[in-house]
Every structure is written in C-alpha cells, then in structure tokens.
Design an enzyme around this catalytic site. Structure first.
Site, mmCIF file in Angstrom:
data_model
loop_
_atom_site.group_PDB
_atom_site.id
_atom_site.type_symbol
_atom_site.label_atom_id
_atom_site.label_comp_id
_atom_site.label_asym_id
_atom_site.label_seq_id
_atom_site.Cartn_x
_atom_site.Cartn_y
_atom_site.Cartn_z
ATOM 1 N N GLN A 135 6.243 10.650 -6.670
ATOM 2 C CA GLN A 135 5.060 9.868 -7.018
ATOM 3 C C GLN A 135 3.812 10.620 -6.551
ATOM 4 O O GLN A 135 3.711 11.021 -5.395
ATOM 5 C CB GLN A 135 5.162 8.500 -6.344
ATOM 6 C CG GLN A 135 3.858 7.796 -6.053
ATOM 7 C CD GLN A 135 3.215 7.204 -7.278
ATOM 8 O OE1 GLN A 135 2.524 7.903 -7.996
ATOM 9 N NE2 GLN A 135 3.472 5.934 -7.523
ATOM 10 N N ARG B 98 0.928 9.594 -5.935
ATOM 11 C CA ARG B 98 0.124 8.856 -4.966
ATOM 12 C C ARG B 98 0.927 8.604 -3.705
ATOM 13 O O ARG B 98 2.044 8.095 -3.768
ATOM 14 C CB ARG B 98 -0.327 7.534 -5.584
ATOM 15 C CG ARG B 98 -1.292 6.776 -4.697
ATOM 16 C CD ARG B 98 -1.704 5.481 -5.357
ATOM 17 N NE ARG B 98 -2.547 4.710 -4.476
ATOM 18 C CZ ARG B 98 -2.734 3.416 -4.585
ATOM 19 N NH1 ARG B 98 -2.117 2.755 -5.541
ATOM 20 N NH2 ARG B 98 -3.525 2.779 -3.756
ATOM 21 N N GLY C 13 2.050 -15.148 -7.930
ATOM 22 C CA GLY C 13 3.090 -14.249 -8.409
ATOM 23 C C GLY C 13 2.524 -12.930 -8.926
ATOM 24 O O GLY C 13 1.310 -12.710 -8.932
ATOM 25 N N GLU D 294 3.745 0.838 -8.012
ATOM 26 C CA GLU D 294 4.243 0.877 -6.646
ATOM 27 C C GLU D 294 3.479 -0.084 -5.729
ATOM 28 O O GLU D 294 4.056 -0.665 -4.808
ATOM 29 C CB GLU D 294 4.171 2.299 -6.075
ATOM 30 C CG GLU D 294 4.770 2.405 -4.682
ATOM 31 C CD GLU D 294 4.980 3.830 -4.224
ATOM 32 O OE1 GLU D 294 5.256 4.023 -3.025
ATOM 33 O OE2 GLU D 294 4.872 4.747 -5.059
ATOM 34 N N ARG D 295 2.183 -0.258 -5.966
ATOM 35 C CA ARG D 295 1.414 -1.200 -5.149
ATOM 36 C C ARG D 295 1.981 -2.616 -5.279
ATOM 37 O O ARG D 295 2.144 -3.335 -4.287
ATOM 38 C CB ARG D 295 -0.060 -1.197 -5.565
ATOM 39 C CG ARG D 295 -0.850 -0.001 -5.097
ATOM 40 C CD ARG D 295 -2.322 -0.126 -5.468
ATOM 41 N NE ARG D 295 -3.002 -1.161 -4.705
ATOM 42 C CZ ARG D 295 -3.397 -2.320 -5.191
ATOM 43 N NH1 ARG D 295 -3.173 -2.623 -6.473
ATOM 44 N NH2 ARG D 295 -4.016 -3.205 -4.435
ATOM 45 N N ARG D 296 2.270 -3.026 -6.532
ATOM 46 C CA ARG D 296 2.826 -4.367 -6.747
ATOM 47 C C ARG D 296 4.199 -4.490 -6.104
ATOM 48 O O ARG D 296 4.565 -5.529 -5.546
ATOM 49 C CB ARG D 296 2.907 -4.643 -8.250
ATOM 50 C CG ARG D 296 1.578 -5.044 -8.877
ATOM 51 C CD ARG D 296 1.592 -4.861 -10.377
ATOM 52 N NE ARG D 296 1.357 -3.477 -10.759
ATOM 53 C CZ ARG D 296 1.683 -2.952 -11.922
ATOM 54 N NH1 ARG D 296 2.309 -3.694 -12.828
ATOM 55 N NH2 ARG D 296 1.417 -1.702 -12.196
ATOM 56 N N ASN E 68 -1.756 6.236 -12.613
ATOM 57 C CA ASN E 68 -2.490 6.110 -11.359
ATOM 58 C C ASN E 68 -3.959 6.455 -11.529
ATOM 59 O O ASN E 68 -4.826 5.820 -10.928
ATOM 60 C CB ASN E 68 -1.855 7.004 -10.287
ATOM 61 C CG ASN E 68 -0.609 6.381 -9.674
ATOM 62 O OD1 ASN E 68 -0.690 5.486 -8.855
ATOM 63 N ND2 ASN E 68 0.556 6.847 -10.102
#
Length: 408
Positions: A85, A87, A106, A127-129, A166
């Site tokens: 990844q 980031r 949610g 990935e943040r979620r 990203n």
C-alpha cells in the site's frame, strides 16, 4: 442479313464467356505472394516486441480484473492489509473521528478488496475505513470483491489503482506520493506515463520525485510539518551536506520568510554549480554567521585578492555607501508629503508643473525602483550569508579531513 446476323451472334456468343470468365480466374490477384511481408517482421527490435507484449499483458490483465466484481459483506478478520500500500501513515485522531462516526451510522462506502484464496481477501482501497471499523469494534464490513486481479499491488495495474485511489482522497503525504511515483517508474513507466495513469500533471509528479533527494533529517522535518513542501523542494536541489546545514539555519529561525529560505537554497545551488565547474565542492559553514556582522574576514576569496583589487573594492564600497546615505533626504521629503493634509496637498500641486498626476507618477516611479533595490539588497544579504565562512574544497580533501582531525 441473316448470314451477317448469324455470324455476329456467333461472335458475341464466342467472346462473352471469355469476358465473364476473366474475373473468376483473376490470376493477377495471386501474383502478390503473402510471404513478402515476412522480412518486415525480422527488422522489429526485440525491445519493441517486449514492450508490445507487456502492453498486451497489461490490457489482458485489466480485462480480467473487470470480469467479475461482486458486493459482499465480509468479516473484518478475513481481510488483510496490502503490504505494498503506497500510504503508510494515518492520523490517529482522524481515525478515531471516523470510528466514532461508524459506530453511529456505519460504513457509508464499501471498501475494495481482491480475493486471494482460502477465504482471505486483500485490501485494494479503503484502508482508513477498515482500520476505523476495527477501532469501532464492528466485525463485518461491505466490500466490493474483485476476482481475477492477479498479483494485486505487486502488478503495475493493481498498484496504479491503489495510488490513484489514495491521491483522489488527498490523504497521502508528499513523501508517500514520491515513493509511490518512484515505484511506478520502477515498473518501467516514464514520468509522463505515471502522470497520465494517476491523473496528475507531469510537473506535480516530477516535483514529488525531487523530494526523494532529501536527507533523512529534512524528510523527517517535512513529515512533521516543520518544513513546507515547497521549501523542501528547493532544499532537495542542494547537496546532502548543505541540506543539513540549511536545516540547522531554518530550525534556528535565521530566515525571516519562506521566500528568504528559498532564495538561500537557490544561492547555495548556484555556488555549488560554480564550484563543480572548478572541480571543487562548496560546503556551507557549520555555524551560520549573523547577517549583521558579516565582514571581509568571512570571505575567503578576499584573502587571495591582490592589493589593487582590494583597493578598488574599498573605493567602490565607500562610493556606494555615500549614495545610499543621500536617500535620507528623499525619505524626509516623502515623509513630509505623507503627513500633509490632502486638501492642502491638492491646493499646492494643482497649479504646479505636471499637476497632481505628474508628481504622483514621479513618486510611484521612485517606489518601484525602491522596491527593486530592496529586493536586490535581500539577494545580496542571502549571498553574504551563503558565502560567508563557506569553504571550497576538493572532494578528496573533504573525505580525508574528518579522519585527520580524529587522528590528531
């Protein structure tokens, strides 16, 4: 008439089949042998063939990736992070804010993953979620599952998808962008091709790649926000040793503005290039001199000047300082005009030569010249601080000096 007609009819009948049969035989169409195209294939360079194969392979791979995409609800523990990844850094406070939001409403947008077998999936985007969902304590998440995307970010197509996703969210740091662009270059792309694939300008890609020239200390300062990205680009243009010296000056607050710091780096770069043309290295002094205390002793080249040269410098210096001293009178005049009552000023200048517009034009001209003079003095100050105490040494001498110092 009958005999003549009969002969003409026979002649027509005799010639007609021959004319109709000619197109069917068409021997001329077979005279161009197909084998003549073969030699043209032999002149194709192997590199071009390999490039065509690579392009073909990428197109095939992209088509496969689009063959099957399904929306599923997956267990969080069945999803793993992509080690490639682009980031790597995530703001913990912002992650916590997102986690709090997920607890309430949610996950509003599905993440994207690829199936890697044995009930496991690897992240492509989101990935943040995914991280925030773990912090929120939920166990499942909606995901767009892509089947057929072989290799993921280990392939050009997969890594490009991840970078573009990203960049579109403006979540990557400048250094993360730089490393991502460099990896795309390592796949064999040109900077122009990288720019097209990620939807950025070539200039943006090139500027980010320049940041990879920064020494670790400056990279860390950039990462922490201590050095603006624009200034970091200027710092990347100078040598590693001088980058550290510049950072030391920046950290001590030597520069009044960012523009002054940028000008300092530009001047150092010019000195480095000039020194390189003489096969020597330009090295900044360890301790930055006080700009207000720069003296002749801080300019090593003056020690090598002959007597005539030094006398000319002193003479020119006194003449220039004398002229600058006369500006005090102009300043007093301008101060007087600035403090006058506008009505009185209008009365005095209305009937004067040139009137108000003409005299205002003269003062505006002085202001423009004064601005240029001030800018030039700022550059002179930068040149003085750069050159004062700096050294020009041969590369071999610089390499051996530390050892000699320790030995002594």
């Amino acid at each position: 008439m009958t005999a003549t007609t009969t002969k003409a009819a026979k002649k027509a009948i005799a010639t007609a089949p021959a004319d109709e049969a000619a197109p069917a035989k068409k021997p001329a169409a077979r005279k161009v042998p197909a084998k003549k195209a073969a030699p043209a294939k032999k002149v194709v360079e192997p590199s071009k063939v390999s490039k065509r194969r690579d392009v073909h392979a990428e197109n095939v791979e992209a088509r496969k990736a689009d063959l099957k995409t399904t929306l599923k609800v997956l267990a969080l523990d069945s999803i793993e992070r992509d080690p490639n990844q682009p980031r790597a850094l995530f703001d913990e406070d912002k992650l916590q804010e997102l986690a709090d939001s997920i607890k309430e409403i949610g996950v509003q947008q599905a993440i994207t993953v690829r199936y890697i077998g044995r009930g496991k999936y690897r992240l492509i985007s989101g990935e943040r979620r995914w991280r925030a969902s773990q912090m929120a304590g939920i166990t499942q998440i909606s995901a767009m599952v892509m089947h057929g995307l072989e290799g993921g970010s280990e392939t050009l197509e997969g890594f490009t998808r991840s970078v573009a996703e990203n960049l579109g969210r403006a979540d990557m740091t400048p250094l993360e962008e730089a490393n991502a662009f460099q990896k795309l270059l390592d796949f064999g792309l040109t900077p122009e091709e990288v720019a097209r694939r990620v939807g950025k300008s070539w200039n943006h890609v090139d500027n980010r790649l320049q940041l990879l020239k920064l020494v670790p200390a400056v990279q860390e300062a950039l990462l922490k926000g201590h050095v603006p990205v624009g200034l970091a680009w200027y710092a990347a243009q100078i040598s590693p040793a001088n980058q550290n010296a510049f950072l030391s000056r920046w950290s001590r607050g030597q520069f009044a503005t960012i523009r002054d710091a940028e000008g300092f780096c530009q001047r150092v770069r010019a000195e480095e290039q000039d020194a390189a043309s003489q096969s020597v290295m330009f090295v900044l002094a360890e301790d930055a001199p006080d700009p207000g205390k720069v003296a002749d002793s801080m300019f090593p080249e003056l020690d090598e000047a002959d007597i005539d040269r030094r006398e000319r410098i002193i003479s020119d210096r006194n003449r220039l300082v004398g002229k600058i001293g006369k500006l005090g009178a102009a300043g007093e005049i301008l101060q007087e005009i600035a403090s006058m009552d506008p009505d009185e000023l209008a009365l005095l200048l209305a009937g004067a030569h040139g009137g108000i517009p003409g005299n205002r034009m003269r003062i505006d001209h002085l202001r423009q010249v004064a601005t240029k003079a001030s800018q030039n003095l700022a550059k002179a100050a930068t040149a003085a601080t750069v050159r004062a105490g700096a050294l020009r040494v041969a590369p071999d001498a610089e390499a051996t000096n530390p050892t000699e110092t320790i030995a002594s």
